[in-house]
Scaffold this active site. Structure first.
Site, short mmCIF file in Angstrom:
data_model
loop_
_atom_site.label_atom_id
_atom_site.label_comp_id
_atom_site.label_asym_id
_atom_site.label_seq_id
_atom_site.Cartn_x
_atom_site.Cartn_y
_atom_site.Cartn_z
N HIS A 10 -9.22 8.92 -11.63
CA HIS A 10 -10.03 9.21 -10.40
C HIS A 10 -11.57 9.07 -10.80
CE1 HIS A 10 -12.62 12.40 -8.40
NE2 HIS A 10 -12.23 11.66 -7.48
N ARG A 36 -21.36 10.68 -5.68
CA ARG A 36 -21.79 10.74 -4.27
C ARG A 36 -22.84 11.50 -3.99
NH1 ARG A 36 -17.86 14.38 -5.92
NH2 ARG A 36 -18.10 16.42 -5.76
N ARG A 52 -12.27 8.53 8.24
CA ARG A 52 -11.25 7.68 8.62
C ARG A 52 -10.26 8.08 7.76
NH1 ARG A 52 -10.04 2.40 6.41
NH2 ARG A 52 -9.17 0.83 8.17
#
Length: 303
Positions: free
Chosen positions: A109, A113, A263
């Site tokens: 992973h 951000r 989403r």
């Protein structure tokens, strides 16, 4: 000189380039193309999901870019900063999870951000976050050392104190409290990070993102063709269950996405395609499966 203000355009440009470079390298490693799915968010913003399923090497993998806006911070974003509750917000990031088919190749992973919280009449509050962590099913010392050394090399130019700090943060964060065990062997993790101002914080974030391919692709290449059987696949599916538990119970990015009306397909692309759970199962002593628990799923100084 005055501090550089938060530069939305520069961050967006970097993240889109990071996604493109990463996907191109992974397509070369797998031999099959990623699907591209661009989407828009009704409340504001959108993203580009890049996904592969049933690849030659990657059973499932996603590299997602998102740039979304909202009118009110969801609880997961303001939990650590209650004074920001109710502000308008803007978030951007690239998040990836790769699930190779071969059980000897680890899941990985990576996420980088940024977040901006805004209120009329006040300066915006912003921060960066991210990191990368490795989740093997069968442990290899040289893989673990390489991954951690690459993370360390990405951070060392910004100060010797950053790697031990971010490594310990990763060990704490990717921990399943209800199982009393880590998700994998860690890596680096940071959040709510704005130290030094925009330029240094953004540079550290870029260095972590840029280090991902060097940290992971050599491991994938080493392990993707090792012969395996049903036993190894069965254990892989069992351990993938821990991945699902962490993402749905603890992961701040998943919780933020769901709470903010994100989403769903893009948010849950991190979940593995085949998973198993068993009641109170334990590996037989002396096996490679038992060694994962005794030698790798423990806090260690790998470098």
């Amino acid at each position: 000189m005055p501090a550089t203000p938060f530069d939305t355009a520069a961050v967006r440009t970097y993240l889109l380039d990071l996604q493109a470079r990463t996907v191109a390298a992974l397509e070369t490693a797998d031999g099959l193309p990623f699907r591209t799915d661009a989407w828009e968010r009704p409340e504001g913003g959108g993203g580009i999901s890049r996904l592969i399923e049933e690849g030659n090497v990657l059973e499932r993998g996603g590299v997602n870019f998102s740039h979304v806006l909202g009118s009110q911070l969801p609880p997961s974003a303001s939990a650590h900063r209650p004074e920001l509750a109710g502000r308008r917000w803007e978030a951007m990031g690239v998040s990836l999870v790769l699930h190779p088919r071969n059980p000897y190749a680890p899941t990985v992973h990576m996420n980088v951000r940024c977040f901006v919280a805004m209120k009329d009449g006040e300066a915006p509050v912003w921060w960066f976050g991210g990191g990368m962590d490795l989740t093997p099913y069968y442990g290899f010392e040289d893989d673990a050392r390489h991954f951690h050394a690459t993370c360390k090399n990405a951070l060392d130019p910004f100060g010797a104190e950053l790697h031990p700090r971010f490594k310990a943060w990763c060990d704490r964060y990717f921990f399943l409290k209800h199982r009393n065990e880590p998700r994998g062997i860690g890596g680096v993790f940071f959040d709510d990070f704005a130290e030094g101002g925009f330029d240094p914080a953004f540079a550290i974030t870029r260095s972590v993102g840029d280090a991902f391919l060097a940290a992971y692709l050599p491991l994938l290449e080493r392990r993707k063709d090792i012969e395996f059987g049903e036993r190894e696949r069965d254990f892989q599916a069992y351990r993938r269950g821990r991945y699902v538990e962490f993402n749905l119970v603890y992961d701040r990015g998943t919780l933020f996405g769901l709470q903010s009306g994100g989403r769903t397909e893009s948010i849950l692309m991190s979940l593995p395609p085949i998973v198993k759970w068993r009641y109170d199962w334990h590996p037989a002593p002396g096996t490679a499966e038992a060694q994962l628990y005794s030698d790798f799923l423990v806090a260690r100084a790998w470098v």
